[in-house]
Design an enzyme around this catalytic site. Sequence first.
Site, PDB file in Angstrom:
ATOM      1  N   SER A  77       0.715  -1.510  -0.046  1.00  0.00           N
ATOM      2  CA  SER A  77       0.268  -0.387  -0.110  1.00  0.00           C
ATOM      3  C   SER A  77       1.070   1.133  -0.285  1.00  0.00           C
ATOM      4  CB  SER A  77      -1.003   0.041   1.040  1.00  0.00           C
ATOM      5  OG  SER A  77      -1.203   1.109   1.712  1.00  0.00           O
ATOM      6  N   TYR A 136      -3.255  -0.111   9.928  1.00  0.00           N
ATOM      7  CA  TYR A 136      -3.771  -0.310   8.567  1.00  0.00           C
ATOM      8  C   TYR A 136      -1.920   0.131   7.992  1.00  0.00           C
ATOM      9  CZ  TYR A 136      -4.856  -0.981   3.091  1.00  0.00           C
ATOM     10  OH  TYR A 136      -4.607  -1.230   2.254  1.00  0.00           O
TER      11      TYR A 136
HETATM   12  P1  NAP Z   1     -11.836  -4.567  -0.932  1.00  0.00           P
HETATM   13  O1  NAP Z   1     -12.486  -4.114  -2.541  1.00  0.00           O
HETATM   14  O2  NAP Z   1     -12.176  -4.581   0.210  1.00  0.00           O
HETATM   15  O3  NAP Z   1     -11.787  -6.784  -0.971  1.00  0.00           O
HETATM   16  C1  NAP Z   1     -10.909  -6.950   0.178  1.00  0.00           C
HETATM   17  C2  NAP Z   1     -10.906  -8.590  -0.453  1.00  0.00           C
HETATM   18  O4  NAP Z   1     -10.974  -9.445   0.733  1.00  0.00           O
HETATM   19  C3  NAP Z   1     -12.624  -8.896  -0.868  1.00  0.00           C
HETATM   20  O5  NAP Z   1     -12.956  -9.982  -1.345  1.00  0.00           O
HETATM   21  C4  NAP Z   1     -12.583 -10.309   0.950  1.00  0.00           C
HETATM   22  O6  NAP Z   1     -13.489 -10.696   1.160  1.00  0.00           O
HETATM   23  C5  NAP Z   1     -11.308 -10.446   1.445  1.00  0.00           C
HETATM   24  N1  NAP Z   1     -11.126 -10.567   2.119  1.00  0.00           N
HETATM   25  C6  NAP Z   1     -11.144  -9.766   4.223  1.00  0.00           C
HETATM   26  N2  NAP Z   1     -10.806 -10.622   4.565  1.00  0.00           N
HETATM   27  C7  NAP Z   1     -10.474 -12.004   4.146  1.00  0.00           C
HETATM   28  C8  NAP Z   1      -9.510 -12.690   5.078  1.00  0.00           C
HETATM   29  N3  NAP Z   1      -9.749 -12.765   6.952  1.00  0.00           N
HETATM   30  N4  NAP Z   1      -9.469 -14.343   4.743  1.00  0.00           N
HETATM   31  C9  NAP Z   1      -9.923 -14.019   2.950  1.00  0.00           C
HETATM   32  N5  NAP Z   1     -11.080 -13.252   2.146  1.00  0.00           N
HETATM   33  C10 NAP Z   1     -10.502 -11.994   2.728  1.00  0.00           C
HETATM   34  O7  NAP Z   1     -10.369  -4.240  -1.074  1.00  0.00           O
HETATM   35  P2  NAP Z   1      -9.449  -4.026  -1.876  1.00  0.00           P
HETATM   36  O8  NAP Z   1      -9.835  -2.429  -2.314  1.00  0.00           O
HETATM   37  O9  NAP Z   1      -9.953  -5.074  -3.509  1.00  0.00           O
HETATM   38  O10 NAP Z   1      -8.203  -4.557  -1.509  1.00  0.00           O
HETATM   39  C11 NAP Z   1      -7.328  -5.277  -1.760  1.00  0.00           C
HETATM   40  C12 NAP Z   1      -6.036  -5.516  -1.119  1.00  0.00           C
HETATM   41  O11 NAP Z   1      -5.575  -4.555  -2.080  1.00  0.00           O
HETATM   42  C13 NAP Z   1      -5.843  -5.221  -0.028  1.00  0.00           C
HETATM   43  O12 NAP Z   1      -4.805  -5.673   0.910  1.00  0.00           O
HETATM   44  C14 NAP Z   1      -5.683  -3.861   0.195  1.00  0.00           C
HETATM   45  O13 NAP Z   1      -5.572  -3.295   1.663  1.00  0.00           O
HETATM   46  C15 NAP Z   1      -5.205  -3.608  -0.481  1.00  0.00           C
HETATM   47  N6  NAP Z   1      -4.865  -2.023  -1.105  1.00  0.00           N
HETATM   48  C16 NAP Z   1      -5.991  -1.313  -1.760  1.00  0.00           C
HETATM   49  C17 NAP Z   1      -5.660  -0.386  -2.238  1.00  0.00           C
HETATM   50  C18 NAP Z   1      -7.339   1.418  -2.520  1.00  0.00           C
HETATM   51  O14 NAP Z   1      -7.353   1.734  -2.575  1.00  0.00           O
HETATM   52  N7  NAP Z   1      -7.891   0.457  -3.163  1.00  0.00           N
HETATM   53  C19 NAP Z   1      -4.591   0.787  -2.401  1.00  0.00           C
HETATM   54  C20 NAP Z   1      -3.727  -0.542  -1.783  1.00  0.00           C
HETATM   55  C21 NAP Z   1      -4.316  -1.672  -0.704  1.00  0.00           C
HETATM   56  P3  NAP Z   1     -14.619 -11.287   2.089  1.00  0.00           P
HETATM   57  O15 NAP Z   1     -14.713 -10.143   2.566  1.00  0.00           O
HETATM   58  O16 NAP Z   1     -15.667 -11.439   1.038  1.00  0.00           O
HETATM   59  O17 NAP Z   1     -13.815 -11.751   2.487  1.00  0.00           O
HETATM   60  C1  GCO Z   2      -6.993   5.599   3.050  1.00  0.00           C
HETATM   61  C2  GCO Z   2      -7.401   3.819   1.740  1.00  0.00           C
HETATM   62  C3  GCO Z   2      -6.208   3.844   1.289  1.00  0.00           C
HETATM   63  C4  GCO Z   2      -6.005   3.049   0.608  1.00  0.00           C
HETATM   64  C5  GCO Z   2      -4.349   2.398  -0.471  1.00  0.00           C
HETATM   65  C6  GCO Z   2      -3.293   3.323  -0.431  1.00  0.00           C
HETATM   66  O1  GCO Z   2      -8.003   5.087   4.003  1.00  0.00           O
HETATM   67  O2  GCO Z   2      -5.951   6.342   2.805  1.00  0.00           O
HETATM   68  O3  GCO Z   2      -7.911   3.247   2.072  1.00  0.00           O
HETATM   69  O4  GCO Z   2      -5.101   3.333   2.465  1.00  0.00           O
HETATM   70  O5  GCO Z   2      -6.626   1.938   0.327  1.00  0.00           O
HETATM   71  O6  GCO Z   2      -3.948   1.533   0.340  1.00  0.00           O
HETATM   72  O7  GCO Z   2      -2.567   2.422  -1.215  1.00  0.00           O
END
Ligand code: NAP
Ligand code: GCO
Length: 266
Positions: A147, A160
Amino acid sequence: MDIAKKFSLEGKVALVTGAAYGIGFAIAEALAGAGAKIVFNCRSQKNLDQALKDYAAKGIDAHGYIADVTDEAQVAGLVEKIEADLGGVDILVNNAGIIKRIPMLEMSAEEFRQVVDIDLTGPFICAKAVIPGMIKKGHGKIINICSMMSELGRETVSAYAAAKGGLKMLTRNICSEYGEANIQCNGIGPGYIATPQTEPLRQRQPDGSRHPFDQFIIAKTPAGRWGTAEDLMGPAVFLASEASDFVNGHILYVDGGILAYIGKQP
Ligand code: NAP
Ligand code: GCO
């Protein structure tokens, strides 16, 4: 040299955790497009059924299982099933993750532990479960979804940031311990990506104007926009493929330039 072949994932089995929707789903779609067989897990039957339909609609024959990444026994069972059904995991993408946006002084230790458990201990448990099979096969790719908060802090995301900073170091440590076994462990650090996780930060205001955080992110991103899950597809295929065989312990930030930028001058 056939350079396109270096990016092919033909014959590989990829486990993408939490890939029922969001970033995980897009990464799984990309790996499938490059030839990999896809396995994913999630926690509820409802999400599993919907995801299987969504993969089928894209022409992807994905294998979905219920398993919580924080539960060692469930993850071990999942990896055993994959070994029996498909012949073992070649590529692990540690994608499952949650965020809790709570000011630190209002956050309970229990809430802090929940985030660290899913976002940091989960990837440790999943990596530990697949590494022995990768050693036997003589190769393996582990991609940890990090992240901006692996590098930066901000109000309300202490747990986080602690977990994602830790995940960066777990990435380097897996590289250090298992590089000799021909296992490459790298991270992808997405910028601000439009998914359900960030939906609350993009909600329109009652008067129809953009959320202040939405405006803040656009101003802070040289690309001038939120990322999409599709922006992560190419980097994921690169890090899952032979094209990156000498890239190890690296975090590839896919952030439209956020980390390079001091912010708009007044
Ligand atoms: P999301 O839309 O909330 O999807 C998260 C996924 O993780 C869901 O499919 C959820 O499925 C699953 N999950 C959560 N807890 C779990 C557990 N204990 N066991 C198995 N599955 C679990 O999030 P996203 O934005 O796609 O993020 C995916 C990854 O990218 C995360 O690690 C997040 O921190 C990272 N990320 C996101 C962003 C962003 O801007 N969106 C940026 C940087 C990093 P269920 O809840 O249905 O189990
Ligand atoms: C926040 C965001 C993030 C992003 C992501 C950035 O509240 O600042 O949710 O932390 O999801 O991980 O890279």
